[in-house]
Design a protein around this motif. Structure first.
Motif: not given
Lengths: 302, 124
Positions: A172-177
């Motif tokens: 959920e928290s991850v916006e980008e990799v």
């Protein structure tokens, strides 16, 4: 125990748990001794979905062993590793129910985060990074890797090490990799990598890459798959991929990102070399600690 | 304190447990497999019932642990005075003073449900 760290080895039996057995809740067991700790090493020797060459179950042990010859003192930052509040929790023993293992491992790592310390995970196959990311809840995940690891499922297994970045993108928290050093992937994976939430930096551009404004005031998690290094430097890994990164390029990335990162792992080290992969992994972990601690000790505004 | 003893293995998500002398509701429970030479351990993640703080514990599954005895009660608001309100227990007709929760609008004659453990209370 990781050389230079203090021991927080979990006991494999109930000795030392007498308080709990007398009926008094000994909350968190020995972890209440963690006052003042800044970093916690946690071994995660998962070795279930490895492809080609297995052996990541030996990764944490190998990394600790081959970190023994390193000097305590770091001249660049004028710090002693043993004085930076690093403790070694020992390994979270792995079993073959990956989902259950990741859940338990995530909890162990979340305890570290709740203690305001930085988890330093030793893999284990890359799948364990999912537990690290879930525990730290970063907005940005930066990963040094030879592979995209963006399969939706590999051989039908959504918890395969080859699918870990796909799972991380679902946190959920991850916006980008941001994937650094990638030089191979399937057509399907490259299709997923084309989306806006994935940035791929090929090996040739890694030396010039530096964290920009996109990382300012955002929570970062740094994962190092040791196969990002050219196999000449780290043959002890499951899926070697030529034309890789130089160790110094990886070191510079770790140094640059450590001040921003609330969690770190180094994964995919196995026992199929003479210690080269483990040595590099242990050194990168130490570089992370030195750089993170050095940045934390600087007065605000400098 | 109203509590009873059980083993860690008996705990489950949604049940209560004492951590750091505080009554907590369990929101995550996971166990590690013991292997050949170890003992199974459980990790419990919970939230304080009355203070809302997150807490966790990691214990062998056969370790003894305290579970708080929390009563769920019905009451009627008699009056509201600033941050305090008078509530009548609809079972014993005893009147007690409770703090008005910040996130709730309350008014006299309203029926409420609340959790009670000794002198600690929280509106559900």
């Amino acid at each position: 125990m990781f050389p230079g760290a203090s021991d927080e080895r979990e006991r494999s039996d109930a000795n030392g748990q007498t308080a709990a057995r007398d009926g008094e809740t000994d909350a968190r067991g020995r972890e209440s001794d963690r006052g003042g700790v800044n970093f916690v090493v946690v071994g995660a020797p998962l070795d279930v979905s490895t492809t080609f060459q297995p052996g990541t179950r030996f990764g944490p042990r190998r990394i600790r062993t081959f970190a023994e010859p390193f000097d305590d003192y770091d001249r660049r930052t004028d710090q002693h590793f043993s004085q930076l509040g690093v403790t070694d929790h020992g390994d979270v023993r792995a079993w073959d129910d990956v989902e259950a293992y990741l859940e338990y491992l995530e909890g162990t790592l979340r305890d570290v985060v709740w203690d305001d310390a930085v988890p330093l995970m030793l893999g284990g196959e890359h799948t364990v990074s999912l537990a690290g990311v879930r525990a730290v809840s970063p907005e940005v995940v930066v990963c040094l890797d030879a592979h995209l690891d963006l399969y939706d499922a590999y051989d039908g297994n959504e918890h395969s090490h080859a699918a870990v970045m796909r799972r991380i993108l679902e946190v959920e928290s991850v916006e980008e990799v941001i994937l650094l050093g990638v030089r191979t992937g399937s057509e399907e994976e490259w299709g997923r990598a084309a989306a806006e939430d994935v940035t791929v930096v090929p090996p040739v551009d890694v030396a010039d890459w530096e964290p920009g404004a996109e990382l300012e005031n955002r929570d970062v998690y740094l994962s190092v798959d040791i196969d990002a290094a050219d196999p000449a430097y780290a043959p002890g890994t499951g899926t070697t991929e030529p034309f890789g990164l130089e160790p110094r390029e990886m070191r510079d990335v770790v140094r640059a990102l450590a001040p921003h990162a609330g969690g770190f792992d180094v994964v995919e080290v196995n026992d199929r070399d003479d210690g080269q992969a483990a040595s590099l992994a242990g050194k990168l972990l130490r570089e992370f600690v030195f750089s993170h601690a050095d940045a934390a000790s600087e007065p605000a505004g400098e | 304190m109203a509590k009873q003893q059980t083993e860690v293995r008996e705990l489950q998500e949604g049940s209560y447990v004492m951590i750091d002398d505080a009554a907590c509701k369990i929101n995550a429970y996971s166990t590690a497999k013991p292997g050949k030479h170890g003992s199974a351990k459980a990790r419990v993640e919970a939230k304080g019932v009355f203070d809302g703080k997150k807490r966790s514990l990691s214990q062998p599954v056969d370790a003894k642990i305290w579970v708080p005895i929390i009563d769920r009660k019905n009451g009627q608001i008699v009056s509201v005075d600033g941050n305090d309100m008078q509530v009548m227990d609809l079972e014993t007709y005893e009147t007690i003073t409770m703090r008005v929760p910040e996130d709730k609008d309350v008014s006299p004659d309203e029926n409420i449900e609340y959790l009670e453990m000794e002198d600690q209370r929280k509106i559900v």
